[in-house]
Design a protein around this motif. Structure first.
Motif, PDB file in Angstrom:
ATOM      1  N   LEU A  64      47.979  22.185   2.218  1.00 19.31           N
ATOM      2  CA  LEU A  64      47.668  23.437   1.550  1.00 19.31           C
ATOM      3  C   LEU A  64      47.433  24.545   2.572  1.00 19.31           C
ATOM      4  N   LEU A  65      48.103  25.669   2.371  1.00 21.20           N
ATOM      5  CA  LEU A  65      47.910  26.858   3.194  1.00 21.20           C
ATOM      6  C   LEU A  65      47.308  27.949   2.323  1.00 21.20           C
ATOM      7  N   VAL A  66      46.311  28.634   2.842  1.00 23.97           N
ATOM      8  CA  VAL A  66      45.674  29.727   2.116  1.00 23.97           C
ATOM      9  C   VAL A  66      45.806  30.981   2.977  1.00 23.97           C
ATOM     10  N   SER A  67      46.400  31.997   2.426  1.00 22.61           N
ATOM     11  CA  SER A  67      46.600  33.241   3.149  1.00 22.61           C
ATOM     12  C   SER A  67      45.264  33.929   3.405  1.00 22.61           C
ATOM     13  N   PRO A  68      45.069  34.470   4.608  1.00 20.10           N
ATOM     14  CA  PRO A  68      43.845  35.237   4.875  1.00 20.10           C
ATOM     15  C   PRO A  68      43.761  36.484   3.996  1.00 20.10           C
ATOM     16  N   ARG A  69      44.879  36.893   3.442  1.00 22.39           N
ATOM     17  CA  ARG A  69      44.881  38.080   2.586  1.00 22.39           C
ATOM     18  C   ARG A  69      44.165  37.847   1.263  1.00 22.39           C
ATOM     19  N   LEU A  70      44.018  36.600   0.846  1.00 18.22           N
ATOM     20  CA  LEU A  70      43.256  36.326  -0.378  1.00 18.22           C
ATOM     21  C   LEU A  70      41.825  36.835  -0.211  1.00 18.22           C
ATOM     22  N   ARG A  71      41.224  36.526   0.912  1.00 19.06           N
ATOM     23  CA  ARG A  71      39.851  36.977   1.183  1.00 19.06           C
ATOM     24  C   ARG A  71      39.815  38.485   1.452  1.00 19.06           C
ATOM     25  N   GLN A  72      40.784  38.976   2.229  1.00 18.23           N
ATOM     26  CA  GLN A  72      40.818  40.399   2.592  1.00 18.23           C
ATOM     27  C   GLN A  72      41.000  41.290   1.361  1.00 18.23           C
ATOM     28  N   GLU A  73      41.901  40.900   0.476  1.00 17.56           N
ATOM     29  CA  GLU A  73      42.240  41.761  -0.657  1.00 17.56           C
ATOM     30  C   GLU A  73      41.369  41.531  -1.884  1.00 17.56           C
ATOM     31  N   TRP A  74      40.842  40.326  -2.051  1.00 22.32           N
ATOM     32  CA  TRP A  74      40.094  40.007  -3.265  1.00 22.32           C
ATOM     33  C   TRP A  74      38.660  39.566  -3.003  1.00 22.32           C
TER      34      TRP A  74
ATOM     35  N   GLY B 161      38.010  33.100  -2.913  1.00 24.26           N
ATOM     36  CA  GLY B 161      38.880  32.000  -2.525  1.00 24.26           C
ATOM     37  C   GLY B 161      38.176  30.899  -1.763  1.00 24.26           C
ATOM     38  N   LYS B 162      36.825  30.901  -1.775  1.00 23.12           N
ATOM     39  CA  LYS B 162      36.069  29.914  -1.011  1.00 23.12           C
ATOM     40  C   LYS B 162      36.508  28.488  -1.331  1.00 23.12           C
ATOM     41  N   GLU B 163      36.650  28.166  -2.592  1.00 24.96           N
ATOM     42  CA  GLU B 163      37.070  26.819  -2.992  1.00 24.96           C
ATOM     43  C   GLU B 163      38.401  26.456  -2.341  1.00 24.96           C
ATOM     44  N   LEU B 164      39.303  27.432  -2.281  1.00 25.90           N
ATOM     45  CA  LEU B 164      40.617  27.171  -1.706  1.00 25.90           C
ATOM     46  C   LEU B 164      40.553  27.088  -0.188  1.00 25.90           C
ATOM     47  N   TYR B 165      39.782  27.970   0.444  1.00 25.89           N
ATOM     48  CA  TYR B 165      39.644  27.912   1.902  1.00 25.89           C
ATOM     49  C   TYR B 165      39.004  26.594   2.333  1.00 25.89           C
ATOM     50  N   ASP B 166      38.090  26.065   1.522  1.00 30.58           N
ATOM     51  CA  ASP B 166      37.474  24.772   1.828  1.00 30.58           C
ATOM     52  C   ASP B 166      38.502  23.648   1.836  1.00 30.58           C
ATOM     53  N   ARG B 167      39.582  23.821   1.073  1.00 33.09           N
ATOM     54  CA  ARG B 167      40.618  22.791   0.977  1.00 33.09           C
ATOM     55  C   ARG B 167      41.829  23.065   1.862  1.00 33.09           C
ATOM     56  N   ALA B 168      41.844  24.192   2.523  1.00 30.95           N
ATOM     57  CA  ALA B 168      42.974  24.552   3.387  1.00 30.95           C
ATOM     58  C   ALA B 168      43.203  23.473   4.441  1.00 30.95           C
ATOM     59  N   GLY B 169      44.450  23.126   4.631  1.00 33.49           N
ATOM     60  CA  GLY B 169      44.815  22.103   5.608  1.00 33.49           C
ATOM     61  C   GLY B 169      44.833  20.698   5.055  1.00 33.49           C
TER      62      GLY B 169
ATOM     63  N   HIS C  10      59.743  29.468   0.372  1.00 30.21           N
ATOM     64  CA  HIS C  10      58.496  30.085  -0.061  1.00 30.21           C
ATOM     65  C   HIS C  10      57.667  30.532   1.150  1.00 30.21           C
ATOM     66  N   LEU C  11      57.575  29.683   2.172  1.00 28.20           N
ATOM     67  CA  LEU C  11      56.814  30.032   3.379  1.00 28.20           C
ATOM     68  C   LEU C  11      57.417  31.254   4.075  1.00 28.20           C
ATOM     69  N   ASP C  12      58.728  31.311   4.152  1.00 23.93           N
ATOM     70  CA  ASP C  12      59.401  32.388   4.876  1.00 23.93           C
ATOM     71  C   ASP C  12      59.494  33.679   4.075  1.00 23.93           C
ATOM     72  N   THR C  13      59.517  33.573   2.756  1.00 22.61           N
ATOM     73  CA  THR C  13      59.822  34.725   1.907  1.00 22.61           C
ATOM     74  C   THR C  13      58.637  35.245   1.096  1.00 22.61           C
ATOM     75  N   VAL C  14      57.770  34.353   0.628  1.00 17.58           N
ATOM     76  CA  VAL C  14      56.720  34.733  -0.324  1.00 17.58           C
ATOM     77  C   VAL C  14      55.319  34.669   0.284  1.00 17.58           C
ATOM     78  N   PHE C  15      55.033  33.641   1.057  1.00 19.77           N
ATOM     79  CA  PHE C  15      53.677  33.424   1.585  1.00 19.77           C
ATOM     80  C   PHE C  15      53.228  34.625   2.416  1.00 19.77           C
ATOM     81  N   LEU C  16      52.035  35.107   2.138  1.00 16.30           N
ATOM     82  CA  LEU C  16      51.463  36.267   2.819  1.00 16.30           C
ATOM     83  C   LEU C  16      50.705  35.839   4.061  1.00 16.30           C
ATOM     84  N   ARG C  17      51.171  36.259   5.178  1.00 16.20           N
ATOM     85  CA  ARG C  17      50.536  35.881   6.458  1.00 16.20           C
ATOM     86  C   ARG C  17      49.560  36.923   6.903  1.00 16.20           C
TER      87      ARG C  17
END
Length: 77
Positions: free
Chosen positions: A28-38, A41-49, A70-77
């Motif tokens: 599981l990858l969680v974009s840092p933009r989830l936290r920055q923009e919203w 996402g703590k539950e998701l960041y806890d499961r990242a990796g 999806h990683l190359d085109t959609v995922f927000l880095r």
């Protein structure tokens, strides 16, 4: 599409918007933009990796080309 991902509806939305992704090793990858923009996402960041559950039979694994797209085109880095 064959060999897709079955996701909970909220997770599916975040995946479609690029806030979540799946690595080439099915982690599981969680974009840092989830936290920055919203600011959440703590539950998701806890499961990242952590590795997502995939079927035992390799033929039933999620499509690698679709994951890479999806990683190359959609995922927000």
């Amino acid at each position: 599409m064959d060999n897709g991902l079955l996701l909970r509806s909220d997770v599916h939305t975040l995946f479609d918007l690029g806030y979540l992704g799946i690595s080439r090793r099915f982690e599981l990858l969680v974009s840092p933009r989830l936290r920055q923009e919203w600011g959440n996402g703590k539950e998701l960041y806890d499961r990242a990796g952590s590795r997502i559950a995939v079927p035992r039979l390799r033929a039933n694994h999620p499509d690698r080309e679709a994951i890479e797209w999806h990683l190359d085109t959609v995922f927000l880095r």
